[in-house]
Design an enzyme around this catalytic site. Structure first.
Site, PDB file in Angstrom:
ATOM      1  CG  ASN A   1      18.768 -28.701   6.384  1.00 15.69           C
ATOM      2  OD1 ASN A   1      17.632 -29.353   6.037  1.00 15.69           O
ATOM      3  ND2 ASN A   1      19.921 -29.406   6.899  1.00 15.69           N
ATOM      4  CG  MET A   2      15.977 -23.598  11.200  1.00 13.67           C
ATOM      5  SD  MET A   2      14.136 -23.370  10.910  1.00 13.67           S
ATOM      6  CE  MET A   2      13.433 -24.657  11.969  1.00 13.67           C
ATOM      7  CE  LYS A   3      24.106 -21.113   9.784  1.00 16.39           C
ATOM      8  NZ  LYS A   3      24.472 -20.312  10.965  1.00 16.39           N
ATOM      9  N   GLY A   4      20.054 -22.832   6.305  1.00 13.84           N
ATOM     10  CA  GLY A   4      19.948 -22.079   4.860  1.00 13.84           C
ATOM     11  C   GLY A   4      21.357 -22.213   4.679  1.00 13.84           C
TER      12      GLY A   4
ATOM     13  CG  ASP B   1      26.937 -22.853  11.340  1.00 15.56           C
ATOM     14  OD1 ASP B   1      27.015 -22.326  10.513  1.00 15.56           O
ATOM     15  OD2 ASP B   1      27.545 -22.540  12.605  1.00 15.56           O
TER      16      ASP B   1
END
Lengths: 245, 519
Positions: free
Chosen positions: A124-127, B300
């Site tokens: 994912n983008m965020k990592g 997140d």
């Protein structure tokens, strides 16, 4: 020879801590049994620093002692991924220089495994933990199929997207369910005669490189490995493969 | 500890969420699914499996689908067959399995649901009896809030029972039996007591019964009622809700969107199934636990906190549309912000207080750190301690305790005991902390809560404009995109014929509306 023991506060003092449960009531006999187990493990000066009843017939112990065993680390060998890890930018530059196209990474948490946390951390983008995932890499097309993807679907998607690298995440390892599933995937690749068309990498909290090699994968990554570790290995391996062909 | 929030914004969020849900009720009303039909059969008293371990309810639905017209609903065929053969639904199911009876001839006859009423009433009577038993248990001693919730997940129901008893004796109030990995995608419910599972144990009616029986015995010994949780989710969502109602489960994990996003179950299938499952749970006084925590393990937790709040509003309205009272809506949220972030605890506290402020009567389900648990069990204990402080200070209701060995293995007996000791200590140490302190009006926490609320409002505005299906397609939740034309279980969705009847849901809703669900 370089024999060592665990370290408490003095070199080779052998200090070690253990905690475990016994199927016994919490009483003097339970404590004595806990000590006996420690002795059998080669621990001396055993001290049960804490004991507690967990339930009827179950008790919990925290034990300290001195380990009598010694180990020579120089006599051991380890199987680790040997390529050096590059940074995200270095990987992007490497792809730019060594390949004339973008690379396709396809990943999934396979079999009945419903956990996406591992594959998401890498893709994912965020990592994860401040390290961006593959989706954010230039020159990498990252396709994350999510969880509970069966082996056949993963392969057909990999073929459809002309993937260079296949990433498989396994989180549930109870009763070795992951071993059967991972073995089945390699067998599938071999049966379809496409094993050499891909770099195939596995990952998960209980996965390591030695296990991956044993099962016929190119690499395995365990905890504390990030997208750049996986991508570094993959791009170098792909380049190697290109040279051979 | 009260936040300063704009009450108009909160009202506007609810209006948006209601618009979003109302928009889907028409679709839900027009359709049924194979699992809804199987649930009706279960509530008509059909139980058991054939020689190939296929449940009779599946045999019957497949029979109608293959040989007649399922769009009329199973009730049509059963009403006709019961009237004609004078046999019970169970006996009819067994005859169909043996191929000694076909329902095809009943396809076009006129039917009267009255013939099924005795069977429905008999099941509802059994459910009402279970509700009364729960009431009697609960009156004996009120459990302190928050209630300590732990999981067992050995794969073997008999081992689960040992673990559950031990946890209850150590102070657990709620026991959840984790389901074996993969069960959510089975389009049937396995049968009987089971001893083989991976990362959990099969949800079967017999397993429910065995665990409830064991926990009843512990409840008596301990003088407090130990609640039991399972999962009304996946492709058999309403069937499992029905099984739970019959076997007196007290809570069910049941989210309106989770299956769509995280299991790639078709959105129509999930929404239709969740509606019936919530009506059943509402009737049986089963508290649902929604799954918003999952957004934060994928995206997140700091950046996507507002998606949790938006989803809570949507889950609340879906539950309300199923006639569920607020005291049964265990809306979910989680403590998942990266521990490396500065002031992470303050943001967590703000989020937990925000949920409590907005849903004061809902028994909120608060989930522990999982994503940032590393295998460092010592640090894990501290992470769990901070989570426990947030839970008790903001007065959460259903407190799922974190395990120090999260990310290593399914909990050992000792892991659970340590978690319970940790929680007990912190409940005591922080008992009146929440009541004794105030948030600074322009402080970090108030500001954070206001930001999350206004972001949730913006998201709900967007969803109510574009519709939930488009939102799911655009991947606004957990950054995962789903199409209404794809996903598992879509082939089990069908449009109801004009004559379609579901007499079970009619009775349940009638009684829920009359409010006489208590004996």
């Amino acid at each position: 020879m370089a024999l060592i023991r665990p370290y408490g506060d003095t070199l080779n003092d052998g200090k070690i801590q253990l905690s475990f449960t016994l199927p016994l009531p919490c009483d003097a006999l339970g404590e004595e049994t806990a000590k006996a187990f420690a002795h059998k493990m080669g621990i001396e000066n055993v001290s049960v620093v804490h004991s507690e009843a967990l339930s009827e017939g179950y008790s919990y112990y925290i034990v300290y002692g001195t380990l009598t065993h010694q180990v020579d680390p120089t006599s051991l060998t380890v199987t680790e991924v040997e390529t050096t890890a590059m940074s995200k930018e270095a990987i992007e530059a490497y792809i730019d220089t060594h390949f004339d196209r973008d690379l396709v990474f396809i990943g999934a948490s396979t079999g009945t495994d419903a956990h996406t946390v591992g594959i998401d951390a890498i893709m994912n983008m965020k990592g994860y933990s401040g390290h961006y995932g593959l989706e954010r890499y230039k020159h990498i097309k990252a396709i994350n199929l999510g969880s509970q993807v069966d082996n056949e679907t993963l392969l057909s998607e990999a073929l459809k997207h002309q993937a260079d690298v296949i990433l498989i995440s396994q989180t549930v390892t109870q009763k070795d369910v992951h071993i059967q599933n991972l073995t089945a995937f390699i067998e599938l690749l071999e049966a379809e005669n496409v094993r050499d068309d891909f770099i195939v990498i596995i990952g998960g909290a209980r996965i390591n490189h030695a296990l991956a090699k044993e099962l016929g994968y190119d690499a395995g990554f365990g905890p504390k490995k990030f997208a750049f570790d996986v991508a570094s290995f993959a791009v170098l391996a792909l380049h190697e493969k290109k040279k051979v062909n | 500890m009260k936040l300063t929030l704009n009450e108009d914004t909160i009202r506007a969020c609810r209006t948006d969420a209601k618009t979003i849900v109302d928009d889907l009720i028409t679709m839900i009303d027009k359709h049924s699914t194979v699992s809804v039909e199987r649930t009706i059969l279960r509530l008509l008293g059909i139980d058991g499996v054939n020689d190939f371990d296929i449940p009779f309810v599946n045999v019957l639905v497949d029979h109608i689908n293959d040989h007649a017209d399922l769009s009329k609903g199973v009730s049509h065929y059963l009403a006709a067959a019961v009237k004609d053969t004078k046999l019970s639904p169970q006996a009819i199911a067994e005859k169909i399995n043996a191929s000694t009876l076909s329902l095809k001839p009943y396809q076009d006859v006129e039917t009267d649901m009255a013939v099924l009423m005795p069977y429905i009433e008999s099941t509802l009577e059994a459910i009402n009896k279970q509700k009364a038993t729960r009431q009697t248990f609960m009156q004996s001693r009120q459990t302190d809030q928050p209630e300590k919730y732990v999981i067992v997940a050995t794969g073997n129901i008999y081992e689960d029972i040992e673990q559950a008893k031990s946890a209850a004796k150590k102070g657990a109030d709620i026991i959840a039996v984790i389901r074996t990995t993969g069960q959510s995608l089975l389009d049937y419910v396995p049968y009987g007591a089971t001893t083989e599972g991976f990362g959990g144990t099969y949800a079967t009616q017999e397993n429910f019964r065995l665990m409830r029986e064991a926990l009843d015995a512990v409840s008596k010994e301990e003088g407090r009622y130990i609640k039991l949780v399972n999962y009304a989710s996946g492709l058999c969502m309403p069937e499992i809700a029905a099984m739970g109602a019959i076997e007196r489960l007290d809570m069910m994990l049941n989210d309106s969107l989770y299956g769509i996003i995280f299991r790639d179950i078709n959105m129509k299938r999930t929404l239709i199934d969740q509606y019936f499952s919530r009506v059943i749970s509402a009737y049986a006084d089963i508290t649902i636990n929604t799954g918003e925590d999952n957004y934060l393990t994928t995206s997140d937790a700091f950046d996507h906190a507002h998606t949790v709040l938006a989803s809570q509003f949507i889950n609340e309205q879906f539950a309300a549309s199923a006639h569920m009272k607020e005291s049964l809506m265990g809306l979910g949220h989680a403590y998942e912000i990266d521990p490396d972030m500065e002031n992470s605890f303050l943001y967590e506290l703000a989020q937990a207080a925000l949920s409590k402020h907005i849903f004061p009567r809902a028994p909120l389900k608060y989930m522990p750190p999982t994503k940032h648990m590393t295998g460092d069990i010592f640090k894990g204990t501290i992470q769990n301690a901070l989570f426990n402080i947030a839970a008790v200070s903001t007065n959460q209701s259903i407190h799922l305790l974190g395990m120090l060995t999260e990310a290593i293995h399914t909990p050992f007996m000792s892991d659970r005991a340590l978690a319970l000791d940790n929680a007990t200590y912190i409940y005591k140490a922080f008992k009146d902390f929440g009541a004794d302190i105030e948030f600074k009006e322009d402080g970090l926490m108030n500001t954070r809560a206001q930001d999350v609320l206004s972001n949730a409002k913006a998201l709900l505005d967007t969803i109510s404009e574009e519709g939930l299906f488009t939102t799911l397609e655009k991947g606004r939740f957990a950054e995962i995109s789903r199409s209404p034309h794809l996903g598992k279980g879509l082939d089990g969705v069908f449009e109801k014929a004009p004559s379609y009847k579901n007499p079970v849901i009619d009775v349940l809703i009638k009684q829920l509306k009359e409010g006489d669900t208590w004996l």
